[in-house]
Design a protein around this motif. Structure first.
Motif, PDB file in Angstrom:
ATOM      1  N   LEU A   1       0.826  -1.211   0.000  1.00  0.00           N
ATOM      2  CA  LEU A   1       0.000   0.000   0.000  1.00  0.00           C
ATOM      3  C   LEU A   1       0.856   1.256   0.000  1.00  0.00           C
ATOM      4  O   LEU A   1       0.446   2.285  -0.534  1.00  0.00           O
ATOM      5  CB  LEU A   1      -0.945  -0.006   1.203  1.00  0.00           C
TER       6      LEU A   1
ATOM      7  N   ASN B   1       0.584   4.269  -2.697  1.00  0.00           N
ATOM      8  CA  ASN B   1       0.496   5.673  -2.305  1.00  0.00           C
ATOM      9  C   ASN B   1       1.598   6.511  -2.960  1.00  0.00           C
ATOM     10  O   ASN B   1       1.390   7.678  -3.294  1.00  0.00           O
ATOM     11  CB  ASN B   1       0.572   5.799  -0.778  1.00  0.00           C
TER      12      ASN B   1
ATOM     13  N   VAL C   1      -6.183   9.054   1.603  1.00  0.00           N
ATOM     14  CA  VAL C   1      -6.831   7.831   2.092  1.00  0.00           C
ATOM     15  C   VAL C   1      -5.912   7.197   3.122  1.00  0.00           C
ATOM     16  O   VAL C   1      -4.747   6.899   2.818  1.00  0.00           O
ATOM     17  CB  VAL C   1      -7.116   6.849   0.944  1.00  0.00           C
ATOM     18  N   PRO C   2      -6.374   6.976   4.339  1.00  0.00           N
ATOM     19  CA  PRO C   2      -5.511   6.391   5.368  1.00  0.00           C
ATOM     20  C   PRO C   2      -5.090   4.963   5.016  1.00  0.00           C
ATOM     21  O   PRO C   2      -5.874   4.191   4.472  1.00  0.00           O
ATOM     22  CB  PRO C   2      -6.397   6.407   6.629  1.00  0.00           C
ATOM     23  N   VAL C   3      -3.834   4.645   5.309  1.00  0.00           N
ATOM     24  CA  VAL C   3      -3.290   3.310   5.070  1.00  0.00           C
ATOM     25  C   VAL C   3      -3.060   2.638   6.415  1.00  0.00           C
ATOM     26  O   VAL C   3      -2.374   3.180   7.280  1.00  0.00           O
ATOM     27  CB  VAL C   3      -1.971   3.386   4.273  1.00  0.00           C
ATOM     28  N   PHE C   4      -3.647   1.453   6.596  1.00  0.00           N
ATOM     29  CA  PHE C   4      -3.554   0.732   7.859  1.00  0.00           C
ATOM     30  C   PHE C   4      -2.548  -0.419   7.750  1.00  0.00           C
ATOM     31  O   PHE C   4      -2.313  -0.967   6.677  1.00  0.00           O
ATOM     32  CB  PHE C   4      -4.916   0.174   8.260  1.00  0.00           C
TER      33      PHE C   4
ATOM     34  N   ARG D   1      -5.072  -4.009   5.540  1.00  0.00           N
ATOM     35  CA  ARG D   1      -4.605  -3.600   4.217  1.00  0.00           C
ATOM     36  C   ARG D   1      -5.748  -3.717   3.199  1.00  0.00           C
ATOM     37  O   ARG D   1      -5.896  -2.875   2.312  1.00  0.00           O
ATOM     38  CB  ARG D   1      -3.429  -4.464   3.769  1.00  0.00           C
TER      39      ARG D   1
ATOM     40  N   SER E   1      -7.909  -0.816   3.549  1.00  0.00           N
ATOM     41  CA  SER E   1      -7.323   0.366   2.923  1.00  0.00           C
ATOM     42  C   SER E   1      -7.595   0.392   1.429  1.00  0.00           C
ATOM     43  O   SER E   1      -7.931   1.435   0.858  1.00  0.00           O
ATOM     44  CB  SER E   1      -5.814   0.406   3.185  1.00  0.00           C
TER      45      SER E   1
ATOM     46  N   LEU F   1     -11.137   1.330   0.944  1.00  0.00           N
ATOM     47  CA  LEU F   1     -11.340   2.756   1.203  1.00  0.00           C
ATOM     48  C   LEU F   1     -10.898   3.602   0.007  1.00  0.00           C
ATOM     49  O   LEU F   1     -11.539   4.608  -0.322  1.00  0.00           O
ATOM     50  CB  LEU F   1     -10.579   3.188   2.455  1.00  0.00           C
ATOM     51  N   MET F   2      -9.785   3.207  -0.629  1.00  0.00           N
ATOM     52  CA  MET F   2      -9.351   3.934  -1.826  1.00  0.00           C
ATOM     53  C   MET F   2     -10.442   3.929  -2.887  1.00  0.00           C
ATOM     54  O   MET F   2     -10.689   4.945  -3.553  1.00  0.00           O
ATOM     55  CB  MET F   2      -8.071   3.301  -2.392  1.00  0.00           C
TER      56      MET F   2
END
Length: 444
Positions: A299, A303, A318-321, A327, A330, A333-334
């Motif tokens: 990820l 990014n 977009v937050p990356v976990f 993951r 994430s 979410l994207m």
């Protein structure tokens, strides 16, 4: 051509014939006053007469006048951008494409290859062999949009959509991003046309199993893939869905979900590997990209690609976990941010209001498309699920490489027609039913 136009003109409304005469005179005046742009004005005039060749358009007078009105609006944007001032969104990429097409050499082709933007520059350069004019390049884009509009009407006929055809066509042609950015020298209109062309003949091939339909299907998908790296990644998946999807057996949403899970792993690996190769090939040698990809958080790699691709003043993060399961969240979410953001709590400036309206339109059309497809019967439901799968695949790939709202709006032009095709009839049906119930309640 003239004989066909005269034959069709016997049954045509006089107002449309007067409009065609007016456009022909306008084209002649344009050629006289701007001789360097002669080819652009010629395409403008011819485009209105081309409508006579498409039965689905001119047989329905209401649809015909709406279609001509949309086409007229696109020509106005093209004229404004060429002779008045550059419209928003056409000041960077469009100008760059124009300049590179004018100075294109085959030595540069050997250096840059033929993928993505390079393919579009080659296409523009081919047009410029006839007439090196920005207005001509724009008008060829409008011509591509004309054919896309005809294909949209053909999709309505194929899916036996009879309700809200005019409303769907208006939404397809006059959504602000589509109106503005398919009338200038940007490549989205050509990606839209080739994708629609390929998918339409893909469905026709599944219906009739004719070899020429399959060839048109391949040509459309390959041409679309060459114009956009994201489409190059997504098109093999789209082709696989077309081959796997049955025509006669019922294809439920559950089956689609399991097929997505089965192919998703391979698909995600191909995306990450492609990003790794394209992003690090210039800095690593040999198997460097593979080694880097193995050691780097996937990820984080995505990014980094997003941050380099998207340069604009309305970016989104977009937050990356961390963690294997997080993951996946994430990535999801994207995709959600690409489709439906900005969300109400993200609006802190007036410039976000237009984006918010677009996001709500996406949400309603997305949900309405699912409900409409679920109401279809027989092979049409299979084809509807198939088309919606294409929408999901392409938007997911685009979401991994985009972090700027301006780029999002441009890329949504390529796929939004699918949810407009299915979502608009359901929304119109729902609104009509709602108002009928209110009217009946007031009478009682």
């Amino acid at each position: 051509m003239i004989a066909r136009i005269l034959d069709k003109g016997k049954d045509m409304d006089k107002r449309y014939l007067i409009l065609c005469l007016f456009v022909a005179i306008l084209s002649g005046i344009g050629i006289i006053f701007w001789p360097k742009d002669w080819a652009g004005w010629l395409v403008l005039g011819i485009s209105f007469f081309l409508v006579f060749f498409f039965d689905e358009v001119y047989e329905n007078k209401t649809l015909l006048f709406v279609f001509v009105f949309i086409l007229f609006c696109h020509h106005l944007v093209s004229i404004f951008n060429a002779y008045v001032t550059l419209i928003p969104g056409a000041t960077k990429d469009a100008v760059s494409f124009h300049q590179k097409a004018l100075s294109f050499t085959y030595d540069r082709f050997l250096q840059t290859g033929f993928m993505g933007a390079s393919s579009y520059i080659i296409l523009l350069h081919f047009f410029y062999k006839l007439c090196p004019s920005r207005f001509f390049g724009q008008e060829m884009g409008v011509l591509a949009f004309l054919f896309s509009g005809v294909l949209f009407i053909k999709f309505q006929t194929l899916f036996e959509i009879t309700q809200a055809r005019v409303a769907s066509l208006l939404l397809f042609g006059l959504m602000p991003p589509t109106l503005l950015w398919t009338s200038v020298e940007l490549r989205e209109v050509w990606q839209l046309f080739f994708l629609m062309f390929g998918l339409y003949y893909g469905l026709k091939w599944k219906l009739e199993r004719k070899t020429n339909y399959f060839l048109f299907f391949l040509i459309g998908l390959i041409a679309a893939a060459l114009l956009q790296v994201g489409l190059f990644v997504a098109i093999p998946m789209v082709f696989g869905f077309f081959v796997i999807c049955p025509r006669n057996k019922s294809l439920s949403w559950q089956v689609l979900f399991h097929v997505c899970l089965l192919m998703g792993g391979v698909f995600l690996f191909l995306i990450l590997f492609s990003f790794g190769l394209s992003f690090f090939w210039t800095t690593q040698r040999g198997f460097g990209p593979v080694v880097y990809l193995y050691h780097l958080h996937p990820l984080s790699l995505i990014n980094q690609v997003r941050s380099q691709i998207d340069i604009g003043n309305i970016n989104y993060y977009v937050p990356v976990f961390k963690g294997h399961f997080l993951r996946i969240i994430s990535l999801f979410l994207m995709w959600i941010y690409y489709l439906f953001s900005p969300f109400p709590w993200m609006v802190n400036h007036i410039k976000y209001l237009v984006l918010l309206l677009n996001a709500w339109a996406q949400i309603f059309l997305f949900a309405a498309s699912i409900l409409y497809i679920d109401r279809l019967h027989s092979y049409l439901k299979n084809f509807g699920v198939l088309m919606f799968s294409v929408y999901l695949i392409i938007t997911f790939v685009f979401a991994l490489g985009i972090g700027n709202y301006g780029t999002v709006l441009r890329h949504q032009i390529i796929t939004n027609w699918i949810i407009i095709l299915f979502g608009t009839p359901f929304i119109m049906w729902f609104l009509m039913s709602f108002f009928e119930k209110i009217t009946a309640y007031e009478k009682n």
